[in-house]
Design an enzyme around this catalytic site. Structure first.
Site, mmCIF file in Angstrom:
data_model
loop_
_atom_site.group_PDB
_atom_site.id
_atom_site.type_symbol
_atom_site.label_atom_id
_atom_site.label_comp_id
_atom_site.label_asym_id
_atom_site.label_seq_id
_atom_site.Cartn_x
_atom_site.Cartn_y
_atom_site.Cartn_z
ATOM 1 N N SER A 1 29.195 -28.333 -39.150
ATOM 2 C CA SER A 1 28.218 -28.023 -40.202
ATOM 3 C C SER A 1 27.498 -29.304 -40.652
ATOM 4 O O SER A 1 26.324 -29.249 -41.014
ATOM 5 C CB SER A 1 28.873 -27.302 -41.377
ATOM 6 O OG SER A 1 29.730 -28.157 -42.080
ATOM 7 N N ASN A 2 28.186 -30.442 -40.615
ATOM 8 C CA ASN A 2 27.502 -31.702 -40.960
ATOM 9 C C ASN A 2 26.504 -32.112 -39.884
ATOM 10 O O ASN A 2 25.432 -32.630 -40.192
ATOM 11 C CB ASN A 2 28.526 -32.818 -41.214
ATOM 12 C CG ASN A 2 29.125 -32.723 -42.609
ATOM 13 O OD1 ASN A 2 28.499 -33.095 -43.591
ATOM 14 N ND2 ASN A 2 30.327 -32.170 -42.693
ATOM 15 N N LYS B 1 43.146 -44.719 -24.675
ATOM 16 C CA LYS B 1 41.996 -44.657 -25.589
ATOM 17 C C LYS B 1 40.904 -45.618 -25.116
ATOM 18 O O LYS B 1 39.724 -45.290 -25.131
ATOM 19 C CB LYS B 1 42.450 -45.024 -27.010
ATOM 20 C CG LYS B 1 41.309 -45.060 -28.005
ATOM 21 C CD LYS B 1 41.758 -45.328 -29.417
ATOM 22 C CE LYS B 1 42.332 -44.108 -30.047
ATOM 23 N NZ LYS B 1 41.962 -43.895 -31.441
ATOM 24 N N MET C 1 37.807 -36.193 -35.522
ATOM 25 C CA MET C 1 39.170 -36.345 -36.030
ATOM 26 C C MET C 1 40.016 -37.280 -35.158
ATOM 27 O O MET C 1 41.111 -36.928 -34.717
ATOM 28 C CB MET C 1 39.830 -34.968 -36.154
ATOM 29 C CG MET C 1 39.031 -34.026 -37.043
ATOM 30 S SD MET C 1 38.570 -34.730 -38.640
ATOM 31 C CE MET C 1 39.875 -34.095 -39.623
ATOM 32 N N ARG C 2 39.498 -38.457 -34.911
ATOM 33 C CA ARG C 2 40.187 -39.424 -34.068
ATOM 34 C C ARG C 2 39.915 -40.819 -34.621
ATOM 35 O O ARG C 2 38.778 -41.089 -35.043
ATOM 36 C CB ARG C 2 39.554 -39.321 -32.670
ATOM 37 C CG ARG C 2 40.465 -39.451 -31.535
ATOM 38 C CD ARG C 2 39.751 -39.051 -30.254
ATOM 39 N NE ARG C 2 40.207 -37.774 -29.793
ATOM 40 C CZ ARG C 2 41.407 -37.543 -29.276
ATOM 41 N NH1 ARG C 2 42.269 -38.525 -29.117
ATOM 42 N NH2 ARG C 2 41.735 -36.337 -28.891
ATOM 43 N N LEU C 3 40.927 -41.670 -34.613
ATOM 44 C CA LEU C 3 40.696 -43.053 -35.060
ATOM 45 C C LEU C 3 39.826 -43.771 -34.034
ATOM 46 O O LEU C 3 40.052 -43.649 -32.830
ATOM 47 C CB LEU C 3 42.027 -43.789 -35.162
ATOM 48 C CG LEU C 3 42.719 -43.871 -36.512
ATOM 49 C CD1 LEU C 3 43.948 -44.766 -36.404
ATOM 50 C CD2 LEU C 3 41.788 -44.393 -37.602
ATOM 51 N N HIS D 1 34.029 -38.576 -45.340
ATOM 52 C CA HIS D 1 35.399 -38.118 -45.555
ATOM 53 C C HIS D 1 35.431 -37.271 -46.832
ATOM 54 O O HIS D 1 34.862 -37.666 -47.852
ATOM 55 C CB HIS D 1 36.337 -39.322 -45.683
ATOM 56 C CG HIS D 1 37.772 -38.926 -45.825
ATOM 57 N ND1 HIS D 1 38.519 -38.477 -44.756
ATOM 58 C CD2 HIS D 1 38.575 -38.868 -46.914
ATOM 59 C CE1 HIS D 1 39.737 -38.166 -45.189
ATOM 60 N NE2 HIS D 1 39.788 -38.386 -46.493
#
Ligand code: GAR
Length: 201
Positions: free
Chosen positions: A18-19, A70, A95-97, A114
């Site tokens: 949605s963002n 990663k 949703m990942r660093l 956030h």
């Protein structure tokens, strides 16, 4: 890299998007002076990918487990971003660093939204955390990304008052409404300042 006088940006998302939708609409109306060059998504089945297709945004989606590390999938992302001429990255429910590889390539140019008033309630399910804590004031933060979990320098925040009869769902709706207005406004400001300061190429 500027295209027709506009910054080239990438959006990163993992979920409903949605963002992403709110940012893309602000780009379409000309409110945000940018070209969205790429959506990066780590969940190939996420609804955000359908939105991106409808919005004509190119997508790079991947599954982290198909890479050895990663660093390896971030190298691939950096390659795609460079190829697309991306100047700035806006995380919108990714949703990942962010790891060293991406941070090194785009330091100071990665921004996140956030759903809490940081430094309160970092990490997952920030809205649930705030609701369970029964705070009177919840909210939203936009911040630069560093090595930590939701720890980088804060750019802007907006508060959301908890109603007496608030539910977890109604709080989420109120927070998302604020996000969809705050994030495009902050992005517009950052990109306008970046162009004025000659940060973009
Ligand atoms: C948003 O509320 C965003 O703030 C949050 O994920 C949601 C994504 O919603 N991000 C985080 O929690 C990051 N730590 P959307 O997919 O509908 O934009």
């Amino acid at each position: 890299m500027k295209k027709e006088g506009k910054s080239c940006i990438a959006l990163f998302a993992s979920g409903s998007g949605s963002n992403v939708q709110a940012i893309a609409e602000a780009v379409q109306t000309g409110e945000i002076p940018a070209h969205i060059a790429l959506l990066v998504c780590d969940q190939p089945d996420a609804y955000v990918i359908k939105r991106a297709e409808q919005l004509n945004i190119p997508v790079f989606s991947f599954r982290a487990k198909e890479y050895a590390s990663k660093a390896e999938f971030e190298q691939e992302i950096v390659h795609r971003l460079r190829e697309a001429g991306v100047d700035f990255i806006f995380l919108a429910g990714y949703m990942r660093l962010i790891g060293e590889t991406l941070l090194h390539a785009y330091r100071g140019k990665i921004v996140n939204i956030h759903p809490s008033l940081l430094p309160a309630f970092p990490g997952k399910d920030a809205i649930g955390q705030a609701f369970n804590a029964q705070v009177k004031i919840a909210g939203v933060t936009v911040h630069f990304v560093d090595e930590g979990m939701d720890t980088g320098p804060i750019i802007d925040q907006e508060s959301v008052r908890m109603a007496e009869d608030e539910t977890r769902e109604s709080l989420q709706r109120k927070i998302q409404e604020v996000e969809h207005e705050l994030y495009p406004r902050v992005i517009k400001k950052l990109l306008t300042e970046a162009v004025m300061e000659g940060i973009t190429e």
